[in-house]
Design a protein around this motif. Structure first.
Motif, short mmCIF file in Angstrom:
data_model
loop_
_atom_site.label_atom_id
_atom_site.label_comp_id
_atom_site.label_asym_id
_atom_site.label_seq_id
_atom_site.Cartn_x
_atom_site.Cartn_y
_atom_site.Cartn_z
N UNK A 35 0.85 -1.20 0.00
CA UNK A 35 0.00 0.00 0.00
C UNK A 35 0.88 1.24 0.00
N UNK A 36 0.45 2.26 -0.71
CA UNK A 36 1.14 3.54 -0.70
C UNK A 36 0.86 4.24 0.63
N UNK A 37 1.66 5.22 0.95
CA UNK A 37 1.41 6.00 2.16
C UNK A 37 0.05 6.67 2.08
N UNK A 38 -0.31 7.17 0.89
CA UNK A 38 -1.63 7.81 0.72
C UNK A 38 -2.75 6.82 1.00
N UNK A 39 -2.61 5.59 0.53
CA UNK A 39 -3.62 4.55 0.77
C UNK A 39 -3.69 4.22 2.26
N UNK A 42 -5.48 7.00 4.02
CA UNK A 42 -6.92 6.90 3.75
C UNK A 42 -7.55 5.86 4.68
N UNK A 43 -6.93 4.69 4.75
CA UNK A 43 -7.48 3.62 5.60
C UNK A 43 -7.50 4.04 7.06
N UNK A 44 -6.46 4.73 7.49
CA UNK A 44 -6.40 5.20 8.87
C UNK A 44 -7.48 6.25 9.13
N UNK A 45 -7.67 7.17 8.18
CA UNK A 45 -8.67 8.23 8.35
C UNK A 45 -10.09 7.68 8.37
N UNK A 46 -10.35 6.61 7.61
CA UNK A 46 -11.71 6.09 7.48
C UNK A 46 -11.97 4.83 8.31
N UNK A 78 -11.57 -3.54 -5.10
CA UNK A 78 -12.35 -2.41 -4.59
C UNK A 78 -12.15 -2.24 -3.08
N UNK A 79 -12.11 -3.35 -2.35
CA UNK A 79 -11.93 -3.25 -0.89
C UNK A 79 -10.54 -2.72 -0.53
N UNK A 80 -9.58 -2.86 -1.45
CA UNK A 80 -8.24 -2.31 -1.20
C UNK A 80 -8.24 -0.79 -1.35
N UNK A 81 -9.21 -0.27 -2.08
CA UNK A 81 -9.24 1.16 -2.37
C UNK A 81 -10.30 1.93 -1.59
N UNK A 82 -11.30 1.22 -1.08
CA UNK A 82 -12.42 1.88 -0.42
C UNK A 82 -12.73 1.22 0.92
N UNK A 83 -13.38 1.99 1.77
CA UNK A 83 -13.87 1.48 3.06
C UNK A 83 -15.38 1.71 3.10
#
Length: 174
Positions: A35-39, A42-46, A78-83
């Motif tokens: 996972x990228x740092x941005x990804x 995102x996961x941490x924020x959501x 999709x689950x790798x990119x969205x929550x």
């Protein structure tokens, strides 16, 4: 080095801890898999409640599990990119341990602590909220025994293509 039984398991609390986790992500996966740092941010924020770390007595991160929720029964692109906060499946995207702590039981303890944390989460939420019914992950073939020892069932080769590895779908129904 400390003993594994002295580790503290808790959710990551800051972007700095996510950054520390990213170092293990880079070491644990190839550039087209990790996972990228941005990804990760995102996961941490959501889904911060799905980001569990193992910390030594000094408070240093030594391993982590990172996930999102989805409505699909297995991990998907999709689950790798969205929550989806209403999803009943937790899709585990990373189980990483500092190389100095590997092969000492940290990953096994992390997985057990993670399962406990999800069960505790389920028992703490309101009955009107969506309960988590399943943990799902993609495993490399050589790590399948680790996940099976932690209670996961291997379903076989995954249809997900992610990097050059062949991945296996593993699930744990709660």
């Amino acid at each position: 080095m400390e003993k594994v039984d002295t580790l503290e398991f808790r959710n990551l609390r800051s972007v700095d801890e996510v950054q520390a986790a990213r170092v293990f992500e880079e070491g644990g996966y190839t550039s087209d898999e990790g996972a990228s740092l941005a990804s990760m941010r995102y996961r941490f924020a959501h889904a911060a409640h799905l980001f569990l770390g193992a910390f030594d007595q000094k408070g240093t991160l030594v391993g982590y599990v990172m996930s999102t929720q989805a409505n699909a029964p297995l991990v998907t692109h999709r689950s790798m990119e969205e929550h989806d906060p209403h999803g009943s499946t937790v899709c585990i995207h990373s189980v990483c341990v500092n190389p100095l702590w590997q092969r000492k039981g940290v990953a096994s303890r992390l997985l057990k602590a993670y399962t406990r944390a999800i069960r505790n989460y389920n028992s703490s939420i309101d009955v009107s909220e969506c309960k988590i019914k399943r943990l799902a992950l993609l495993s490399r073939e050589n790590l399948v025994p680790l996940y099976e020892r932690a209670g996961y069932t291997t379903l076989g080769k995954s249809s997900v293509v992610h990097g050059t590895e062949t991945w296996y779908d593993c699930i744990l129904d709660l």
